[in-house]
Design a protein around this motif. Structure first.
Motif, PDB file in Angstrom:
ATOM      1  N   LYS A 187       0.835  -1.218   0.000  1.00 37.72           N
ATOM      2  CA  LYS A 187       0.000   0.000   0.000  1.00 37.72           C
ATOM      3  C   LYS A 187       0.861   1.257   0.000  1.00 37.72           C
ATOM      4  O   LYS A 187       0.568   2.227  -0.692  1.00 37.72           O
ATOM      5  CB  LYS A 187      -0.952   0.016   1.201  1.00 37.72           C
ATOM      6  N   LYS A 188       1.952   1.223   0.784  1.00 34.28           N
ATOM      7  CA  LYS A 188       2.865   2.364   0.813  1.00 34.28           C
ATOM      8  C   LYS A 188       3.505   2.558  -0.558  1.00 34.28           C
ATOM      9  O   LYS A 188       3.582   3.682  -1.055  1.00 34.28           O
ATOM     10  CB  LYS A 188       3.950   2.149   1.870  1.00 34.28           C
ATOM     11  N   ARG A 189       3.943   1.473  -1.185  1.00 33.91           N
ATOM     12  CA  ARG A 189       4.592   1.565  -2.501  1.00 33.91           C
ATOM     13  C   ARG A 189       3.602   2.063  -3.551  1.00 33.91           C
ATOM     14  O   ARG A 189       3.953   2.855  -4.431  1.00 33.91           O
ATOM     15  CB  ARG A 189       5.171   0.202  -2.903  1.00 33.91           C
ATOM     16  N   GLU A 190       2.351   1.612  -3.460  1.00 34.76           N
ATOM     17  CA  GLU A 190       1.319   2.076  -4.389  1.00 34.76           C
ATOM     18  C   GLU A 190       1.131   3.590  -4.259  1.00 34.76           C
ATOM     19  O   GLU A 190       1.065   4.303  -5.267  1.00 34.76           O
ATOM     20  CB  GLU A 190       0.005   1.349  -4.113  1.00 34.76           C
ATOM     21  N   ARG A 191       1.061   4.082  -3.026  1.00 31.85           N
ATOM     22  CA  ARG A 191       0.924   5.527  -2.793  1.00 31.85           C
ATOM     23  C   ARG A 191       2.097   6.299  -3.394  1.00 31.85           C
ATOM     24  O   ARG A 191       1.905   7.361  -3.989  1.00 31.85           O
ATOM     25  CB  ARG A 191       0.856   5.818  -1.285  1.00 31.85           C
ATOM     26  N   GLU A 192       3.318   5.756  -3.223  1.00 28.36           N
ATOM     27  CA  GLU A 192       4.498   6.420  -3.781  1.00 28.36           C
ATOM     28  C   GLU A 192       4.409   6.521  -5.301  1.00 28.36           C
ATOM     29  O   GLU A 192       4.725   7.564  -5.879  1.00 28.36           O
ATOM     30  CB  GLU A 192       5.762   5.665  -3.364  1.00 28.36           C
ATOM     31  N   HIS A 193       3.968   5.447  -5.955  1.00 30.66           N
ATOM     32  CA  HIS A 193       3.816   5.482  -7.422  1.00 30.66           C
ATOM     33  C   HIS A 193       2.740   6.482  -7.830  1.00 30.66           C
ATOM     34  O   HIS A 193       2.926   7.239  -8.783  1.00 30.66           O
ATOM     35  CB  HIS A 193       3.455   4.095  -7.961  1.00 30.66           C
ATOM     36  N   LYS A 194       1.614   6.486  -7.119  1.00 28.07           N
ATOM     37  CA  LYS A 194       0.529   7.411  -7.452  1.00 28.07           C
ATOM     38  C   LYS A 194       0.998   8.861  -7.343  1.00 28.07           C
ATOM     39  O   LYS A 194       0.694   9.684  -8.210  1.00 28.07           O
ATOM     40  CB  LYS A 194      -0.671   7.181  -6.536  1.00 28.07           C
ATOM     41  N   ASN A 195       1.754   9.148  -6.293  1.00 25.50           N
ATOM     42  CA  ASN A 195       2.253  10.518  -6.104  1.00 25.50           C
ATOM     43  C   ASN A 195       3.290  10.882  -7.155  1.00 25.50           C
ATOM     44  O   ASN A 195       3.252  11.969  -7.717  1.00 25.50           O
ATOM     45  CB  ASN A 195       2.840  10.680  -4.705  1.00 25.50           C
ATOM     46  N   LYS A 196       4.220   9.974  -7.422  1.00 21.88           N
ATOM     47  CA  LYS A 196       5.289  10.252  -8.391  1.00 21.88           C
ATOM     48  C   LYS A 196       4.724  10.466  -9.793  1.00 21.88           C
ATOM     49  O   LYS A 196       5.132  11.376 -10.515  1.00 21.88           O
ATOM     50  CB  LYS A 196       6.287   9.104  -8.413  1.00 21.88           C
ATOM     51  N   LEU A 197       3.780   9.607 -10.177  1.00 20.27           N
ATOM     52  CA  LEU A 197       3.208   9.689 -11.528  1.00 20.27           C
ATOM     53  C   LEU A 197       2.010  10.623 -11.604  1.00 20.27           C
ATOM     54  O   LEU A 197       1.458  10.838 -12.675  1.00 20.27           O
ATOM     55  CB  LEU A 197       2.816   8.288 -12.014  1.00 20.27           C
ATOM     56  N   GLN A 198       1.586  11.154 -10.463  1.00 23.17           N
ATOM     57  CA  GLN A 198       0.417  12.033 -10.373  1.00 23.17           C
ATOM     58  C   GLN A 198      -0.789  11.405 -11.062  1.00 23.17           C
ATOM     59  O   GLN A 198      -1.478  12.031 -11.874  1.00 23.17           O
ATOM     60  CB  GLN A 198       0.735  13.411 -10.940  1.00 23.17           C
ATOM     61  N   ILE A 212      -3.081   1.052  -9.849  1.00 28.82           N
ATOM     62  CA  ILE A 212      -3.340  -0.029  -8.897  1.00 28.82           C
ATOM     63  C   ILE A 212      -2.134  -0.956  -8.871  1.00 28.82           C
ATOM     64  O   ILE A 212      -1.613  -1.335  -9.916  1.00 28.82           O
ATOM     65  CB  ILE A 212      -4.604  -0.819  -9.296  1.00 28.82           C
ATOM     66  N   LEU A 213      -1.691  -1.305  -7.667  1.00 29.84           N
ATOM     67  CA  LEU A 213      -0.578  -2.227  -7.474  1.00 29.84           C
ATOM     68  C   LEU A 213      -1.139  -3.606  -7.164  1.00 29.84           C
ATOM     69  O   LEU A 213      -1.980  -3.751  -6.282  1.00 29.84           O
ATOM     70  CB  LEU A 213       0.310  -1.744  -6.329  1.00 29.84           C
ATOM     71  N   GLU A 214      -0.703  -4.608  -7.907  1.00 30.86           N
ATOM     72  CA  GLU A 214      -1.102  -6.000  -7.686  1.00 30.86           C
ATOM     73  C   GLU A 214       0.131  -6.817  -7.319  1.00 30.86           C
ATOM     74  O   GLU A 214       1.133  -6.770  -8.036  1.00 30.86           O
ATOM     75  CB  GLU A 214      -1.732  -6.599  -8.950  1.00 30.86           C
ATOM     76  N   THR A 215       0.066  -7.556  -6.228  1.00 27.46           N
ATOM     77  CA  THR A 215       1.177  -8.404  -5.807  1.00 27.46           C
ATOM     78  C   THR A 215       1.218  -9.657  -6.674  1.00 27.46           C
ATOM     79  O   THR A 215       0.198 -10.318  -6.869  1.00 27.46           O
ATOM     80  CB  THR A 215       1.019  -8.803  -4.328  1.00 27.46           C
ATOM     81  N   LEU A 216       2.392  -9.959  -7.202  1.00 28.24           N
ATOM     82  CA  LEU A 216       2.596 -11.177  -7.990  1.00 28.24           C
ATOM     83  C   LEU A 216       3.136 -12.316  -7.132  1.00 28.24           C
ATOM     84  O   LEU A 216       2.729 -13.459  -7.282  1.00 28.24           O
ATOM     85  CB  LEU A 216       3.574 -10.919  -9.134  1.00 28.24           C
ATOM     86  N   ASP A 217       4.089 -11.983  -6.247  1.00 30.27           N
ATOM     87  CA  ASP A 217       4.779 -13.031  -5.500  1.00 30.27           C
ATOM     88  C   ASP A 217       5.505 -12.413  -4.314  1.00 30.27           C
ATOM     89  O   ASP A 217       5.796 -11.219  -4.307  1.00 30.27           O
ATOM     90  CB  ASP A 217       5.804 -13.712  -6.413  1.00 30.27           C
ATOM     91  N   GLU A 218       5.778 -13.234  -3.307  1.00 33.79           N
ATOM     92  CA  GLU A 218       6.655 -12.863  -2.204  1.00 33.79           C
ATOM     93  C   GLU A 218       7.812 -13.841  -2.255  1.00 33.79           C
ATOM     94  O   GLU A 218       7.598 -15.051  -2.197  1.00 33.79           O
ATOM     95  CB  GLU A 218       5.934 -12.955  -0.867  1.00 33.79           C
ATOM     96  N   VAL A 219       9.025 -13.315  -2.387  1.00 32.58           N
ATOM     97  CA  VAL A 219      10.202 -14.160  -2.587  1.00 32.58           C
ATOM     98  C   VAL A 219      11.259 -13.835  -1.530  1.00 32.58           C
ATOM     99  O   VAL A 219      11.273 -12.734  -0.971  1.00 32.58           O
ATOM    100  CB  VAL A 219      10.776 -13.977  -4.010  1.00 32.58           C
ATOM    101  N   PRO A 220      12.181 -14.773  -1.267  1.00 31.53           N
ATOM    102  CA  PRO A 220      13.283 -14.472  -0.339  1.00 31.53           C
ATOM    103  C   PRO A 220      14.103 -13.288  -0.862  1.00 31.53           C
ATOM    104  O   PRO A 220      14.299 -13.140  -2.070  1.00 31.53           O
ATOM    105  CB  PRO A 220      14.115 -15.756  -0.337  1.00 31.53           C
ATOM    106  N   ASN A 221      14.580 -12.452   0.058  1.00 29.64           N
ATOM    107  CA  ASN A 221      15.330 -11.245  -0.321  1.00 29.64           C
ATOM    108  C   ASN A 221      16.466 -11.526  -1.286  1.00 29.64           C
ATOM    109  O   ASN A 221      16.708 -10.750  -2.209  1.00 29.64           O
ATOM    110  CB  ASN A 221      15.887 -10.542   0.914  1.00 29.64           C
ATOM    111  N   GLN A 222      17.187 -12.609  -1.106  1.00 31.45           N
ATOM    112  CA  GLN A 222      18.347 -12.883  -1.943  1.00 31.45           C
ATOM    113  C   GLN A 222      17.964 -13.357  -3.349  1.00 31.45           C
ATOM    114  O   GLN A 222      18.827 -13.467  -4.213  1.00 31.45           O
ATOM    115  CB  GLN A 222      19.305 -13.888  -1.272  1.00 31.45           C
TER     116      GLN A 222
END
Length: 64
Positions: A26-37, A42-52
C-alpha cells in the motif's frame, strides 16, 4: 525477510510496470501514485520471494 514482486496497471489489469519492494504494498502504491500524479494506478502483488532471490524473480515476471 521477503521481497514483494508486483505490477502496476491503470484499472484495466494490463501491466505497464513490474517492480519489487520490501515495504508495504500500500505504501509503494501511494508512492507510485504521487510520483506519476495518477490516482487510478493499482498495485497487484505477484509473489513474495526471499530477499536474496528478488533479482531472478523480478526478471522472470518482466519476461512474462
Amino acid at each position: 525477510m521477503k521481497t514483494i514482486i508486483y505490477y502496476l496497471h491503470r484499472g484495466d489489469n494490463i501491466p505497464f510496470y513490474v517492480g519489487k519492494t520490501k515495504n508495504s504494498p500500500k505504501k509503494r502504491e501511494r508512492e507510485h501514485k504521487n510520483k506519476l500524479q495518477n490516482k487510478s494506478i493499482i498495485l497487484e502483488t505477484l509473489d513474495e520471494v526471499p530477499n536474496q532471490e528478488w533479482k531472478f524473480w523480478e526478471k522472470y515476471y518482466i519476461s512474462l
